[in-house]
Design an enzyme around this catalytic site. Structure first.
Site, PDB file in Angstrom:
ATOM      1  N   GLU A 103      -8.202  -0.691  -4.925  1.00 42.89           N
ATOM      2  CA  GLU A 103      -6.777  -1.025  -5.054  1.00 42.89           C
ATOM      3  C   GLU A 103      -6.302  -1.818  -3.842  1.00 42.89           C
ATOM      4  O   GLU A 103      -6.803  -1.627  -2.731  1.00 42.89           O
ATOM      5  CB  GLU A 103      -5.939   0.262  -5.168  1.00 42.89           C
ATOM      6  N   ASP A 104      -5.321  -2.669  -4.077  1.00 42.59           N
ATOM      7  CA  ASP A 104      -4.706  -3.372  -2.951  1.00 42.59           C
ATOM      8  C   ASP A 104      -3.717  -2.460  -2.230  1.00 42.59           C
ATOM      9  O   ASP A 104      -3.661  -2.424  -1.006  1.00 42.59           O
ATOM     10  CB  ASP A 104      -4.012  -4.665  -3.421  1.00 42.59           C
ATOM     11  N   ASP A 107       1.490   2.733  -4.190  1.00 44.35           N
ATOM     12  CA  ASP A 107       2.927   2.823  -4.002  1.00 44.35           C
ATOM     13  C   ASP A 107       3.362   4.167  -4.610  1.00 44.35           C
ATOM     14  O   ASP A 107       3.236   5.205  -3.975  1.00 44.35           O
ATOM     15  CB  ASP A 107       3.517   1.602  -4.716  1.00 44.35           C
ATOM     16  N   PHE A 156       8.161  -4.287   1.351  1.00 44.94           N
ATOM     17  CA  PHE A 156       7.406  -5.085   0.389  1.00 44.94           C
ATOM     18  C   PHE A 156       6.515  -6.079   1.132  1.00 44.94           C
ATOM     19  O   PHE A 156       6.992  -6.898   1.909  1.00 44.94           O
ATOM     20  CB  PHE A 156       8.337  -5.811  -0.578  1.00 44.94           C
ATOM     21  N   ARG A 169      -0.379 -14.859  -2.397  1.00 44.44           N
ATOM     22  CA  ARG A 169      -1.676 -14.171  -2.360  1.00 44.44           C
ATOM     23  C   ARG A 169      -2.610 -14.823  -1.346  1.00 44.44           C
ATOM     24  O   ARG A 169      -3.479 -14.171  -0.775  1.00 44.44           O
ATOM     25  CB  ARG A 169      -2.354 -14.242  -3.733  1.00 44.44           C
TER      26      ARG A 169
HETATM   27  P1  IMP Z   1       1.893   2.120  -8.008  1.00 43.92           P
HETATM   28  O1  IMP Z   1       3.390   2.276  -7.897  1.00 43.92           O
HETATM   29  O2  IMP Z   1       1.175   2.951  -6.966  1.00 43.92           O
HETATM   30  O3  IMP Z   1       1.423   2.391  -9.409  1.00 43.92           O
HETATM   31  O4  IMP Z   1       1.566   0.605  -7.642  1.00 43.92           O
HETATM   32  C1  IMP Z   1       1.638  -0.380  -8.602  1.00 43.92           C
HETATM   33  C2  IMP Z   1       1.336  -1.747  -8.098  1.00 43.92           C
HETATM   34  O5  IMP Z   1       2.543  -2.298  -7.585  1.00 43.92           O
HETATM   35  C3  IMP Z   1       0.325  -1.978  -6.993  1.00 43.92           C
HETATM   36  O6  IMP Z   1      -1.015  -1.961  -7.400  1.00 43.92           O
HETATM   37  C4  IMP Z   1       0.715  -3.385  -6.566  1.00 43.92           C
HETATM   38  O7  IMP Z   1       0.138  -4.350  -7.411  1.00 43.92           O
HETATM   39  C5  IMP Z   1       2.222  -3.361  -6.744  1.00 43.92           C
HETATM   40  N1  IMP Z   1       2.881  -3.185  -5.428  1.00 43.92           N
HETATM   41  C6  IMP Z   1       3.386  -2.052  -4.909  1.00 43.92           C
HETATM   42  N2  IMP Z   1       3.910  -2.281  -3.681  1.00 43.92           N
HETATM   43  C7  IMP Z   1       3.700  -3.587  -3.431  1.00 43.92           C
HETATM   44  C8  IMP Z   1       3.987  -4.443  -2.308  1.00 43.92           C
HETATM   45  O8  IMP Z   1       4.558  -4.045  -1.272  1.00 43.92           O
HETATM   46  N3  IMP Z   1       3.609  -5.745  -2.434  1.00 43.92           N
HETATM   47  C9  IMP Z   1       2.974  -6.248  -3.537  1.00 43.92           C
HETATM   48  N4  IMP Z   1       2.674  -5.486  -4.605  1.00 43.92           N
HETATM   49  C10 IMP Z   1       3.036  -4.173  -4.550  1.00 43.92           C
HETATM   50 MG    MG Z   2      -2.368  -3.725  -7.708  1.00 41.12          MG
END
Ligand code: IMP
Ligand code: MG
Length: 197
Positions: A103-104, A107, A156, A169
Site C-alpha cells: 500500500e502507498d 488512512d 494530504f 505522482r
Molecule cells: P483508506 O482510507 O485507508 O482505505 O485509504 C484509501 C486510499 O485513499 C489510500 O490507499 C490512498 O490511495 C488514498 N489516500 C489516503 N490518504 C491520502 C493522501 O494523503 N494522499 C493521497 N492519497 C491518499
Molecule cells: Mg492507495
C-alpha cells in the site's frame, strides 16, 4: 511551464529517506520470508503503490512475484457490509501463497481491511501488509500494517506515486499539498473518504 512543486507546502520524505525506508522494509521482509516454503506475491494496489512496490521488490534478494489490483472501498454507509469493489483483479491465483499487500498509505484502514479479507478468502497461506505511509490518527477500523515505512500526521500528501486528482505522482519525494490547491475540489473529498485509489 507550470512548476507543480510550488503546490507543495513541505517535504515529508525526500528521495534519500524513501530509499532508506525501502532498504529497511526489504530487509525485514527478507528476514521474515526467505525460508518460507510458499511463493511470495507482492499484491500491489494500483495506482499509488507502484513506485514503492518496484523500489521495494528490487531490494528483495530471493524469488518473488508482483501482481496488481485496483480496488475501492466506500465510506461509513457501506462500512459494515464489508464491500470492496475490484476494478482490476490479480492474474495470479494466490491460493497457498504468502501475500504481502503493498500500500502507498493507510488512512481509514478500510481498503486494507477488506482487501485482506478478500485475499484470505481466496486461500492465501498468509496475508500481511506493507505500507509506505501510515496516518494512524485517521484510522476507523482496528487494523495495523505489519511493515510501516513512516507514520505521518493527518495531512494530504502527494508524490512518489501518491496523487491528487491523478496529478503529482511523479514528484520524486512525498510532500504535503498546500490546502489552497484542494479547496472547493469535490474530488479531494471523495479521495479522502477512501474513494477510488
Ligand atoms: P483508506 O482510507 O485507508 O482505505 O485509504 C484509501 C486510499 O485513499 C489510500 O490507499 C490512498 O490511495 C488514498 N489516500 C489516503 N490518504 C491520502 C493522501 O494523503 N494522499 C493521497 N492519497 C491518499
Ligand atoms: Mg492507495
Amino acid at each position: 511551464m507550470y512548476h507543480f512543486e510550488q503546490d507543495i507546502e513541505c517535504v515529508l520524505a525526500d528521495e534519500k529517506t524513501l530509499g532508506e525506508i525501502c532498504d529497511r522494509l526489504a530487509a525485514q521482509i527478507t528476514r521474515d520470508y526467505e525460508n518460507s516454503e510458499h511463493d511470495l506475491v507482492l499484491v500491489t494496489v494500483l495506482k499509488g503503490s507502484v513506485f514503492f512496490a518496484t523500489d521495494l521488490m528490487r531490494r528483495i534478494p530471493f524469488k518473488c512475484e508482483i501482481d496488481f489490483m485496483k480496488v475501492s472501498s466506500y465510506g461509513a454507509n457501506t462500512e459494515t457490509s464489508g464491500f470492496i469493489q475490484v476494478h482490476l483483479d490479480l492474474k495470479r491465483d494466490v491460493k497457498n501463497t504468502d501475500v504481502i499487500i503493498i500500500e502507498d498509505i493507510i488512512d481509514s484502514g478500510r481498503t486494507l481491511q477488506k482487501l485482506g479479507q478478500l485475499l484470505q478468502g481466496r486461500g492465501a497461506h498468509s496475508v500481511r501488509c506493507c505500507t509506505l505511509l501510515d496516518k494512524p490518527e485517521r484510522r476507523q477500523v482496528d487494523l495495523n500494517a505489519d511493515y510501516v515505512g513512516m507514520e505521518i500526521p493527518d495531512q494530504f500528501v502527494v508524490g512518489y506515486g501518491l496523487d491528487y486528482a491523478e496529478k503529482y505522482r511523479n514528484l520524486p519525494y512525498v510532500g504535503v499539498l498546500k490546502p489552497s490547491v484542494m479547496k472547493n475540489n469535490l474530488f479531494a473529498t471523495v479521495q479522502r473518504n477512501g474513494g477510488i485509489t
